[in-house]
Motif scaffolding. Structure first.
Motif, PDB file in Angstrom:
ATOM      1  N   LYS A  16      -1.287   0.100   5.211  1.00  0.00           N
ATOM      2  CA  LYS A  16      -0.844   1.362   5.793  1.00  0.00           C
ATOM      3  C   LYS A  16      -1.506   1.601   7.153  1.00  0.00           C
ATOM      4  O   LYS A  16      -0.864   2.003   8.105  1.00  0.00           O
ATOM      5  CB  LYS A  16      -1.157   2.542   4.871  1.00  0.00           C
ATOM      6  CG  LYS A  16      -0.632   2.402   3.447  1.00  0.00           C
ATOM      7  CD  LYS A  16       0.863   2.201   3.385  1.00  0.00           C
ATOM      8  CE  LYS A  16       1.381   2.108   1.970  1.00  0.00           C
ATOM      9  NZ  LYS A  16       1.060   0.899   1.249  1.00  0.00           N
ATOM     10  N   THR A  21       1.967  -4.401   5.746  1.00  0.00           N
ATOM     11  CA  THR A  21       2.611  -4.289   4.440  1.00  0.00           C
ATOM     12  C   THR A  21       3.175  -5.603   3.926  1.00  0.00           C
ATOM     13  O   THR A  21       3.126  -5.868   2.750  1.00  0.00           O
ATOM     14  CB  THR A  21       3.727  -3.228   4.477  1.00  0.00           C
ATOM     15  OG1 THR A  21       4.607  -3.539   5.545  1.00  0.00           O
ATOM     16  CG2 THR A  21       3.153  -1.845   4.663  1.00  0.00           C
ATOM     17  N   SER A 112      -0.648  11.034   3.955  1.00  0.00           N
ATOM     18  CA  SER A 112       0.055   9.961   3.264  1.00  0.00           C
ATOM     19  C   SER A 112       1.397   9.758   3.942  1.00  0.00           C
ATOM     20  O   SER A 112       2.045  10.727   4.332  1.00  0.00           O
ATOM     21  CB  SER A 112       0.275  10.356   1.794  1.00  0.00           C
ATOM     22  OG  SER A 112       1.237   9.531   1.198  1.00  0.00           O
ATOM     23  N   PRO A 113       1.840   8.522   4.057  1.00  0.00           N
ATOM     24  CA  PRO A 113       3.143   8.280   4.690  1.00  0.00           C
ATOM     25  C   PRO A 113       4.315   8.558   3.756  1.00  0.00           C
ATOM     26  O   PRO A 113       5.464   8.478   4.157  1.00  0.00           O
ATOM     27  CB  PRO A 113       3.083   6.799   5.051  1.00  0.00           C
ATOM     28  CG  PRO A 113       2.160   6.214   4.035  1.00  0.00           C
ATOM     29  CD  PRO A 113       1.142   7.285   3.742  1.00  0.00           C
ATOM     30  N   THR A 157       9.868   7.785   2.639  1.00  0.00           N
ATOM     31  CA  THR A 157       8.798   7.221   3.453  1.00  0.00           C
ATOM     32  C   THR A 157       8.947   7.619   4.916  1.00  0.00           C
ATOM     33  O   THR A 157      10.065   7.826   5.392  1.00  0.00           O
ATOM     34  CB  THR A 157       8.769   5.681   3.342  1.00  0.00           C
ATOM     35  OG1 THR A 157       7.698   5.179   4.144  1.00  0.00           O
ATOM     36  CG2 THR A 157      10.075   5.056   3.820  1.00  0.00           C
TER      37      THR A 157
END
Length: 176
Positions: A16, A21, A112-113, A157
């Motif tokens: 992240k 990723t 947080s994404p 997201t």
């Protein structure tokens, strides 16, 4: 933290923070002081057990990924990571604004994404996934993929382009 070496394991992933990723670059710190007692009163080193597991079952992260990971911790790398995080925070803000306007409570999107919310109209997450895809061409993550407790929740997201996030939120807004 005082005493942590006897009771804590540190996990860090660049997935992240630095957009790793697909490469799965991370590290684990298991202090040498971390031991546990066996049933016969002896002790075993968790550090040594972890090291043996890693050396036996894992060939290591490819060099090119390690090299890129090292660049993350340079001054320039940290600056670029912060810029990327800021970019995705703007997307999270767009998503959060849309949900707030629709009166949909959610969690996440600040540190947080990911933005989680309960599926509307009592839908289960896979049903809502199909509904969003068919009616708004928006893809998200059904909460059921995270276990039984997630079956009525959905995750969006912020990892995407501003233009695509804006378009998705316009479609979402028109749908509800």
């Amino acid at each position: 933290i005082e005493g942590a070496k006897k009771c804590a394991i540190e996990f860090c992933s660049l997935s992240k923070t630095a957009g790793f990723t697909g490469t799965r670059f991370s590290y684990t710190v298991v202090p040498e002081e971390l031991v546990f007692e066996t049933s016969n009163g002896g002790t075993l080193s968790l550090h040594n057990m972890w090291n043996r597991r890693q050396c036996t079952k894992f060939n290591g992260t490819p060099y090119i990924i390690q090299y890129a990971g090292a660049k993350v911790f340079t001054e320039e790398g940290m600056k670029e990571c912060q810029e990327n995080i800021g970019y995705y925070r703007e997307n999270a803000h767009m998503i959060a604004e849309t949900l707030e306007k629709k009166g949909i409570s959610f969690t996440g999107g600040v540190n947080s994404p990911y933005i989680w919310f309960e599926c509307p109209k009592g839908m289960e997450s896979w049903e809502f996934f199909d509904y969003l895809l068919e009616n708004a061409q928006i893809v998200g993550t059904p909460g059921a993929g995270f276990g039984e407790n997630g079956k009525n929740y959905f995750r969006l997201t912020s990892f995407g382009k501003h233009e695509k996030t804006k378009e998705a939120m316009e479609r979402f807004n028109a749908l509800f």
